[in-house]
Design a protein around this motif. Sequence first.
Motif, PDB file in Angstrom:
ATOM      1  N   VAL A  26       0.669  -1.241  -0.196  1.00 38.50           N
ATOM      2  CA  VAL A  26       0.023  -0.064   0.058  1.00 38.50           C
ATOM      3  C   VAL A  26       0.746   1.328   0.156  1.00 38.50           C
ATOM      4  N   LYS A  27       1.978   1.276   0.770  1.00 35.12           N
ATOM      5  CA  LYS A  27       2.913   2.544   0.694  1.00 35.12           C
ATOM      6  C   LYS A  27       3.409   2.781  -0.531  1.00 35.12           C
ATOM      7  N   GLN A  28       3.935   1.371  -1.286  1.00 29.16           N
ATOM      8  CA  GLN A  28       4.417   1.768  -2.490  1.00 29.16           C
ATOM      9  C   GLN A  28       3.464   2.025  -3.640  1.00 29.16           C
ATOM     10  N   ARG A 103       3.459   7.497   6.099  1.00 32.10           N
ATOM     11  CA  ARG A 103       4.724   6.625   6.415  1.00 32.10           C
ATOM     12  C   ARG A 103       6.060   7.352   5.167  1.00 32.10           C
ATOM     13  N   ARG A 104       5.478   7.885   4.150  1.00 30.42           N
ATOM     14  CA  ARG A 104       6.664   8.458   3.215  1.00 30.42           C
ATOM     15  C   ARG A 104       7.361   9.624   3.877  1.00 30.42           C
ATOM     16  N   LEU A 105       6.308  10.289   4.680  1.00 27.64           N
ATOM     17  CA  LEU A 105       7.177  11.672   5.417  1.00 27.64           C
ATOM     18  C   LEU A 105       7.956  10.857   6.583  1.00 27.64           C
ATOM     19  N   ILE A 106       7.757  10.079   7.357  1.00 28.31           N
ATOM     20  CA  ILE A 106       8.242   9.838   8.729  1.00 28.31           C
ATOM     21  C   ILE A 106       9.502   8.831   8.397  1.00 28.31           C
ATOM     22  N   LEU A 131      -4.346  19.905  12.281  1.00 26.05           N
ATOM     23  CA  LEU A 131      -4.092  18.688  12.027  1.00 26.05           C
ATOM     24  C   LEU A 131      -5.064  17.391  12.133  1.00 26.05           C
ATOM     25  N   ASP A 132      -5.128  16.470  11.351  1.00 30.92           N
ATOM     26  CA  ASP A 132      -5.954  15.300  11.396  1.00 30.92           C
ATOM     27  C   ASP A 132      -5.420  14.123  11.163  1.00 30.92           C
ATOM     28  N   GLU A 133      -5.214  12.925  11.667  1.00 29.46           N
ATOM     29  CA  GLU A 133      -4.690  11.695  11.308  1.00 29.46           C
ATOM     30  C   GLU A 133      -5.924  10.671  11.371  1.00 29.46           C
ATOM     31  N   PRO A 141      -6.028  -0.044  14.599  1.00 36.91           N
ATOM     32  CA  PRO A 141      -5.279   1.111  15.249  1.00 36.91           C
ATOM     33  C   PRO A 141      -4.151   1.015  15.482  1.00 36.91           C
ATOM     34  N   ASP A 142      -3.623   2.430  15.464  1.00 35.65           N
ATOM     35  CA  ASP A 142      -1.998   2.556  15.394  1.00 35.65           C
ATOM     36  C   ASP A 142      -1.393   2.458  13.800  1.00 35.65           C
ATOM     37  N   SER A 143      -2.342   2.432  12.961  1.00 35.27           N
ATOM     38  CA  SER A 143      -1.996   2.431  11.496  1.00 35.27           C
ATOM     39  C   SER A 143      -2.530   3.357  10.508  1.00 35.27           C
ATOM     40  N   SER A 144      -2.475   4.633  11.036  1.00 31.02           N
ATOM     41  CA  SER A 144      -2.888   5.773  10.479  1.00 31.02           C
ATOM     42  C   SER A 144      -1.843   5.991   9.125  1.00 31.02           C
ATOM     43  N   PHE A 145      -2.491   6.086   8.176  1.00 32.83           N
ATOM     44  CA  PHE A 145      -1.539   6.069   6.948  1.00 32.83           C
ATOM     45  C   PHE A 145      -1.626   7.840   6.257  1.00 32.83           C
ATOM     46  N   GLU A 146      -2.401   8.559   6.730  1.00 33.74           N
ATOM     47  CA  GLU A 146      -2.788  10.000   6.334  1.00 33.74           C
ATOM     48  C   GLU A 146      -2.655  10.902   7.131  1.00 33.74           C
TER      49      GLU A 146
END
Length: 162
Positions: A26-28, A103-106, A131-133, A141-146
Motif C-alpha cells: 500500500v505504501k509503494q 509513512r512517506r514523510l516519517i 492537523l488530523d490523522e 488502530p495505530d495504522s494511520s496512513f494519512e
Amino acid sequence: MADNRWNRLDNPPPPLFTGDKEKNFVKQINDEVLERVVGQQILYFPLSMEKTDYHGLYGEAINKTYDNPIRVYARIKWNGSKTEYSPYGVDRRPSITIFFHRRRLIEDQDLYVRVGDFVKYGDLFFEIVALDEGKLLFDEPDSSFEITATCIMSREGKFDGQ
C-alpha cells in the motif's frame, strides 16, 4: 466433564491481508500515485527547534528560525477564499487542505508535520493551523496512513520564506 477452556496456539497464524507485506505494498502504491500520477508538490518549511531562541520561562519564541525547505509530494485541495467581515474591513484568506502520506514523510523523509509550520504552494505561503490523522489502514488502530493539514494563507510579513 469435558474441558471447555480455550487453548491459545503457540504460533498463531498471521492476520489475513493485513501483514507487513500488504502494508508495504500500500505504501509503494501510494508513493507512485502521489509522485507519478498526481504530481502535486509543496515546499515544507519545518521550524528549527535547535536554532530558534525560546524564552526560558514561557517557552515562546518571537523570532522563529526555519530549516531549509523540503520538497514533499502530497495531494492538495484548494478550498478557495473565505471572506470575513469585521469593523476593520473585509478580509479574504485563501485556504488549502494537504493530504500527506504519513509513512512517506516519517520513514523516508524524517519529517514530522506540526501546527505552526509553513508550506509554499505555487507562489503563496500557507501556515498549518490544524492537523488530523483520521484514516486508518485496514481499520487497525495505530495504522494511520494519512495526515490531513488545514492551512490558511500567511499574512504578508509573517513569513518571508527564509
